[in-house]
Write a protein that holds these residues in place. Sequence first.
Motif, PDB file in Angstrom:
ATOM      1  N   GLY A  27       0.799  -1.317  -0.078  1.00  0.00           N
ATOM      2  CA  GLY A  27      -0.171   0.002  -0.023  1.00  0.00           C
ATOM      3  C   GLY A  27       0.870   1.382   0.019  1.00  0.00           C
ATOM      4  O   GLY A  27       0.058   2.296  -0.097  1.00  0.00           O
ATOM      5  N   ALA A  28       2.227   1.052   0.146  1.00  0.00           N
ATOM      6  CA  ALA A  28       2.788   2.331   0.355  1.00  0.00           C
ATOM      7  C   ALA A  28       2.959   3.226  -1.042  1.00  0.00           C
ATOM      8  O   ALA A  28       2.889   2.591  -2.273  1.00  0.00           O
ATOM      9  N   PRO A  29       2.768   4.649  -0.971  1.00  0.00           N
ATOM     10  CA  PRO A  29       2.590   5.298  -2.088  1.00  0.00           C
ATOM     11  C   PRO A  29       4.075   5.367  -2.984  1.00  0.00           C
ATOM     12  O   PRO A  29       5.010   5.116  -2.477  1.00  0.00           O
ATOM     13  N   GLU A  30       3.879   5.709  -4.492  1.00  0.00           N
ATOM     14  CA  GLU A  30       4.976   5.528  -5.155  1.00  0.00           C
ATOM     15  C   GLU A  30       5.110   6.761  -6.056  1.00  0.00           C
ATOM     16  O   GLU A  30       4.284   7.377  -6.387  1.00  0.00           O
TER      17      GLU A  30
ATOM     18  N   ASP B 209      -4.094  15.572  -4.746  1.00  0.00           N
ATOM     19  CA  ASP B 209      -3.693  16.938  -4.919  1.00  0.00           C
ATOM     20  C   ASP B 209      -2.070  16.891  -3.941  1.00  0.00           C
ATOM     21  O   ASP B 209      -1.288  17.735  -4.461  1.00  0.00           O
ATOM     22  N   ALA B 210      -2.017  16.130  -3.240  1.00  0.00           N
ATOM     23  CA  ALA B 210      -0.651  15.926  -2.379  1.00  0.00           C
ATOM     24  C   ALA B 210       0.594  15.516  -3.359  1.00  0.00           C
ATOM     25  O   ALA B 210       1.678  15.763  -2.924  1.00  0.00           O
ATOM     26  N   LYS B 211       0.018  14.769  -4.581  1.00  0.00           N
ATOM     27  CA  LYS B 211       1.181  14.502  -5.282  1.00  0.00           C
ATOM     28  C   LYS B 211       1.387  15.372  -6.233  1.00  0.00           C
ATOM     29  O   LYS B 211       2.469  15.008  -7.158  1.00  0.00           O
ATOM     30  N   LYS B 212       0.588  16.525  -6.509  1.00  0.00           N
ATOM     31  CA  LYS B 212       1.021  17.227  -7.468  1.00  0.00           C
ATOM     32  C   LYS B 212       2.075  18.233  -7.509  1.00  0.00           C
ATOM     33  O   LYS B 212       2.563  18.411  -6.317  1.00  0.00           O
TER      34      LYS B 212
END
Length: 292
Positions: free
Chosen positions: A122-125, A289-292
């Motif tokens: 589940g960790a973000p990439e 939005d946090a990935k932008k």
Amino acid sequence: MSPANEPRLSKAEKTAQARERARQIREAQVKKDKRNKLLIGWGIVVAVVAIITVIALVVLNSVQQNAPIADKGPTPANANAHGGVTLLANSNVVKVDPTTVNVADVPSAPATKPTTIAVPGGAPEAGKPVKVIAYVDFICPICKKFETTYSDALTKLRNDGKISLEYRPIGFLDASSTTNYSSRAANAAACVANVSPDKYADYFNLLYSRQPAEGSAGIADKDLKSMATEVGAANIDSCIDSKQFRPFVKVATQEAAAIGVSGTPTVFVDGKQWDGTSDFNAVVQAAIDAKK
């Protein structure tokens, strides 16, 4: 000789004729009674045989549905070892080669329930879409409510390439049907992922649109098979009959319990568990939005 010229019967002859007619009537009635008793007897025998046959079929079906499931078995193609199939844009799924899973490899549950769950995979990439991972059960009414509420928005986001959506169907509520329906349905979905991954989302949605009531027998295997045909998937009859991916579902279910999943739906967004009460769409959008 005309009736007027026929000899008149004596009283004794009339009595004898009456007795003969009575005897014939009695004999006819006795034969009729014997025939009716014979028919009733055979009818009872046929009914008893029919009842025994039905009971035998019910018992056999129950034994088959509740037979022990192996601890080790294959994963379907296009599904990961944690029980998940990941949907991308449109009908695309993440391609995964089949492997083998084993209950013996499931980690032991911690002595105390963790305050946060570390969801496997589940960790973000960086540079990749937001990961939405949902543990679901096909007989769970709250899961159906989740799908009804959020499916359209999630479908649009994955079609836009903003999220990947991974479903991990498990058998938490097997006891809520008389035939281990949760695991049977999860196995059927895995069968579709294995042979027709492009139809997985359609089959998944159909299982929820026809969700049986908790406590019922659930959808019969023959209908799970025909539903696959209905969505255009390849034939999954032998996959269901052999319970090909029930060990896979068993491992996924036990792993979910071991990491702290205690109910369905349990949903993670880039590894963070949704609290189940806040606006899920807003939670997902904040992660995007946090990935932008």
